[in-house]
Design a protein around this motif. Structure first.
Motif, short mmCIF file in Angstrom:
data_model
loop_
_atom_site.label_atom_id
_atom_site.label_comp_id
_atom_site.label_asym_id
_atom_site.label_seq_id
_atom_site.Cartn_x
_atom_site.Cartn_y
_atom_site.Cartn_z
N TRP A 23 0.80 -1.14 0.15
CA TRP A 23 0.10 0.03 0.12
C TRP A 23 0.93 1.10 -0.05
CZ3 TRP A 23 -0.61 4.28 3.36
CH2 TRP A 23 -1.74 4.80 3.03
N SER A 26 1.88 2.03 -3.47
CA SER A 26 0.73 1.84 -4.34
C SER A 26 0.22 3.52 -4.54
CB SER A 26 -0.49 1.22 -3.81
OG SER A 26 -0.81 1.93 -2.84
N ASP A 27 -0.83 3.56 -5.48
CA ASP A 27 -1.36 5.03 -5.77
C ASP A 27 -2.19 5.51 -4.54
OD1 ASP A 27 -3.79 3.65 -6.00
OD2 ASP A 27 -3.58 3.98 -8.12
N LYS A 28 -2.37 4.75 -3.52
CA LYS A 28 -3.00 4.94 -2.27
C LYS A 28 -4.62 5.46 -2.71
CE LYS A 28 0.95 5.70 0.14
NZ LYS A 28 2.03 6.69 0.67
N HIS A 29 -5.16 4.84 -3.93
CA HIS A 29 -6.50 5.27 -4.05
C HIS A 29 -7.71 4.90 -3.12
CE1 HIS A 29 -6.14 1.16 -5.84
NE2 HIS A 29 -7.57 1.14 -5.74
N VAL A 30 -7.11 4.16 -2.14
CA VAL A 30 -8.08 3.38 -1.19
C VAL A 30 -7.35 3.55 0.18
CG1 VAL A 30 -9.65 1.94 -2.62
CG2 VAL A 30 -7.60 1.02 -1.28
N ASP A 31 -8.21 3.94 1.35
CA ASP A 31 -7.35 3.64 2.70
C ASP A 31 -6.76 2.71 2.77
OD1 ASP A 31 -8.83 2.37 4.79
OD2 ASP A 31 -10.39 3.37 3.49
N ARG A 32 -5.78 2.65 3.86
CA ARG A 32 -4.84 1.55 4.10
C ARG A 32 -5.51 0.09 4.53
NH1 ARG A 32 -1.20 0.82 9.12
NH2 ARG A 32 0.62 -0.39 8.19
N TYR A 35 -7.40 -1.29 1.81
CA TYR A 35 -6.57 -2.19 0.94
C TYR A 35 -5.91 -3.50 1.68
CZ TYR A 35 -2.45 -2.71 -1.93
OH TYR A 35 -1.40 -3.15 -3.15
#
Length: 129
Positions: A23, A26-32, A35
């Motif tokens: 994570w 990653s691009d962090k498009h969702v919260d940790r 993910y």
């Protein structure tokens, strides 16, 4: 060489730390937490060896198929996480030292659509209520 009595960690703990490390890269498009939870929940099959884990993503594991999660693995050295989301698989490989692990990550990072990183074994994760 691994010796009896050396530090060990559970497959479950290694997976959580691997997904948390992924994570971070990653691009962090969702919260940790989302993910990590979704990465664990979509594991369809898991092959566990002393120095490697191979997982495939799909509809998710059934409770009866989760029997490897408490298995113990090496906690010395380094673990390298590699995933190819388009092909629905990930691999965790144990490496003897940081230099070898970083070299492995560097060799894997050039592949388009993949993610490779060294797993931060010191990283803590607590599920939010």
């Amino acid at each position: 060489m691994y010796q009896l009595g050396d530090d060990k960690l559970e497959v479950r703990e290694l997976l959580v730390k691997a997904f948390a490390s992924a994570w971070e890269h990653s691009d962090k498009h969702v919260d940790r937490d989302t993910y990590i939870n979704s990465s664990i929940n979509v594991i369809d099959s898991l092959q566990v060896g002393p120095e490697m884990i191979y997982g495939e993503e799909g509809q998710g594991l059934l409770d009866a198929e989760l029997d490897h999660l408490p298995d113990l693995l090496r906690a010395d050295g380094m673990w390298v996480y590699y995933e190819v989301p388009a092909e629905n698989f990930f691999i965790l490989t144990w490496m003897a030292d940081a230099e070898k692990a970083e070299a492995k990550v560097a060799s894997l990072q050039g592949e388009e659509g993949s993610l490779a990183c060294v797993v931060d074994l010191k990283q803590e994760w607590h599920r939010e209520a």
